[in-house]
Design an enzyme around this catalytic site. Structure first.
Site: not given
Ligand code: PLP
Length: 379
Positions: A52, A104, A177, A202
């Site tokens: 895990r 997000y 982020d 991404k």
């Molecule tokens: C800027 C950003 N942070 C976090 C996330 C969340 O990531 P995940 O879809 O891999 O959970 C996304 C997803 O679109 C994102 O665009």
């Protein structure tokens, strides 16, 4: 491979140059075992007990992200949301956190819903304005400031260094982020951030064929130890196959991000001069609100993400997305294929996104094809 001797492009192409000890394989073996043999003396000399939290498939991609971000350590998660929410779950009930109004959307919803009901005091502010951060921060009570830059899906820019200074003066950590900037274009830890998070779904992976997330820390500290425990105990960890694919995808990170970023700049400039588009949102445009800060804290480009506002309004925007042939109508971003999305349809009520906005994730196709296709779709 001596990490001080080579450029990040070289380190990334070769996954830090790791070679499997047992087989001399250049591409790592796929580890699928969920458990590890205990020694006769009852110890675990391998250092691994259970998959895990101790999957060897994490080691190489985590080490590479740590190197690219100039961090101390990285943890992989099952997706970006698992990574981001772990940062907040490692806080204490009652802690005050600042997060941006533009971010997000799914994380914003989680913060306002679940995190708030579990006792975090969440305040959304205009993170692009250091004075607003200064006014909102509560020394001694604010434990985390969360930044996303460029921020989804308006691509607003936050000054990482200035925000880090304000956060640290108040005794708070700064987490960034950096999904859309990637370590190719921006290194938040070098600018003073304490944590950097990616939806590795991404750009890091880049091929729209898995979900993954990462958090990298600048230093080992109490919050990081709690975050490690969140991953180990709550268990939002990545599978072996996904870890393997992530490393495979990351090997071309620099080529992909630079190509996407150069194309996004051209697309932004092209449609900025098109009357059918009322506004192009892209930090690479000299007139964009955060352009100067972005030019200071991003190196080599402004990223592959932009948004356009369609002059005809919401229905016209939805019709444009329906008419593209090369741009694919889908959510997500950072893949080799270009995506277009009517963002308000996704984010729903409470979103700061205008209803005429289309979000564009620029891939690595021929940029003239992308411009022509969007042009014909605009009608
Ligand atoms: C800027 C950003 N942070 C976090 C996330 C969340 O990531 P995940 O879809 O891999 O959970 C996304 C997803 O679109 C994102 O665009």
């Amino acid at each position: 491979m001596d990490v001080d001797e080579f450029h990040p492009e070289s380190l990334t192409a070769q996954g830090l140059g790791w070679v499997d000890d047992a087989t001399r394989a250049i591409s790592p073996p796929l580890h699928l075992s969920s458990t590890y043999l205990r020694d006769a003396d009852n110890g675990y000399s391998s250092g691994r007990v259970y998959m895990r939290d101790q999957n060897p498939a994490f080691d190489q991609p985590e080490a590479l992200i740590t190197e690219l971000e100039h961090g101390h350590q990285t943890l992989l998660f099952a997706n970006g949301m698992a990574a981001a929410t772990a940062v907040f779950q490692a806080l204490q009930p009652g802690d005050h956190v600042l997060a941006p109004k533009v971010m997000y959307w799914s994380l914003r919803n989680w913060l306002l819903g679940f995190a708030t009901s579990w006792g975090l005091d969440v305040e959304l502010i205009d993170m692009t304005d250091p004075a607003a951060v200064q006014a909102a921060i509560r020394p001694g009570a604010t434990t985390l400031v969360w930044v996303e830059t460029p921020a989804n899906p308006l691509w607003t820019i936050t000054d990482i260094a200035a925000t880090a200074e304000i956060a640290h003066a108040a005794g708070a950590l700064l987490a960034v982020d950096s999904t859309s900037a990637t370590p190719v274009l921006s290194r938040p830890l070098d600018l003073g951030a304490d944590l950097v998070m990616h939806s590795a779904t991404k750009y890091l992976n880049g091929h729209s064929d898995l979900t993954a997330g990462s958090v990298t820390t600048r230093a080992d500290n109490e919050h990081w130890q709690r975050l490690r425990a969140v991953r180990a105990q709550i268990g939002g960890t990545l599978g072996s196959m996904e870890s393997w694919l992530l490393l495979r995808g990351m090997r071309t990170l620099f080529l992909r991000v630079r190509a996407a970023s150069a194309s996004a700049q051209r697309i932004a400039e092209h449609f900025d001069a098109d009357a059918r588009v009322s506004e192009v949102l892209y930090p690479g445009l000299p007139g964009a609100a955060g352009h100067e800060v972005a030019a200071r804290q991003m190196v080599g480009g402004f990223g592959g993400m932009l948004s356009i506002r369609v002059a005809g309004g919401e229905d016209a925007a939805i019709a444009v997305a329906a008419k593209t042939r090369l741009w694919k109508r889908a959510t997500s971003l950072g893949g080799v294929e270009s995506l277009i999305e009517h963002r308000a349809s996704v984010e729903g009520a409470g979103s700061p996104v205008p209803s005429d906005l289309l979000r564009l994730s620029v891939g690595i196709e021929n940029v003239d094809d992308l411009i022509a296709d969007l042009g014909q779709a605009l009608g």
